[in-house]
Design an enzyme around this catalytic site. Sequence first.
Site, PDB file in Angstrom:
ATOM      1  N   CYS A 265       0.812  -6.839   4.869  1.00 36.67           N
ATOM      2  CA  CYS A 265      -0.436  -7.117   4.155  1.00 36.67           C
ATOM      3  C   CYS A 265      -0.244  -8.332   3.241  1.00 36.67           C
ATOM      4  CB  CYS A 265      -0.789  -5.890   3.313  1.00 36.67           C
ATOM      5  SG  CYS A 265      -2.060  -6.237   2.119  1.00 36.67           S
TER       6      CYS A 265
ATOM      7  N   GLU B 262       6.799   0.326   1.020  1.00 36.93           N
ATOM      8  CA  GLU B 262       6.469  -0.914   0.295  1.00 36.93           C
ATOM      9  C   GLU B 262       7.477  -1.180  -0.812  1.00 36.93           C
ATOM     10  OE1 GLU B 262       3.377  -2.522  -3.018  1.00 36.93           O
ATOM     11  OE2 GLU B 262       2.469  -1.230  -1.506  1.00 36.93           O
TER      12      GLU B 262
END
Length: 283
Positions: free
Chosen positions: A101, A131
Amino acid sequence: MGEYGLKVTIDEDSGFCFGVVYAIDMAEEILAEDGYLYCLGDIVHNDEEVERLKAKGLRIIEHDVLKTLHNEKVLIRAHGEAPETYRTALENNITLIDASCPVVLKLQNRIKVSHDARENILIFGKHGHAEVIGLQGQTNKEALVFQDIAELDNVDLPQQITLYSQTTKSMAKFYSVKDTLIAKGYEVKANDTICRQVSNRDKELPKFVTRFNKIVFVSGKKSSNGKVLFEVCRGHNPDTYFVSSTDELHPEMFSPDDTIGICGATSTPMWLMQQVKNRLESY
């Protein structure tokens, strides 16, 4: 329409964020062409969506398997990866399909710049989250990760701190962490890197959930964002149920003529919320 006559509405703003849409679109294109594709970790924190893509040929692997692959294509999902993943790919002639992303990539870069400037980095995020592993990797694993401010009570912290956050954390919690550290006398350089697409849902959901007498929140159990948004829903409508699939719905949870709102996490597919709606309407 079932005999209960439930009135069910799906929240239009719920469902995949753009990072997840991007990763899944990319995976589906390659699957249609090649018939299979490796993906590093679950492409999205939703078991039902993962199963749908596995049926199309997606092969979920972990880092230990990546090291044994050669001359293959591997998808990096929206959560992003640490630098060593890219090194492994180079060594093994692996083509990386990078669906990280952009919000996460920007954050990775900012953390790397802070680390290169020898700043003392704290990352507010969930231990072991995909993440967060990628973020900590930018600092050679030197950044301190904490998911609860109490974890810092017995830690000897430096006077000057640079604070970052996992992109899907609650904004309110991030700012309360910052204020607590400042109140304890630390100099804090705080970087609010929380994804606005996620944090705007914190703001929009209360308006949605107060329109109904019951809420069904649909999310995978592993979704961090799901946990945050579920609490937002429950805070504004105590009659909120958390379900991961239609199997967890039972008629006795509802009463005739209930109005029900359905919403979900940024990792919840719209087709799953539609299935939940169909099930409720059959009661």
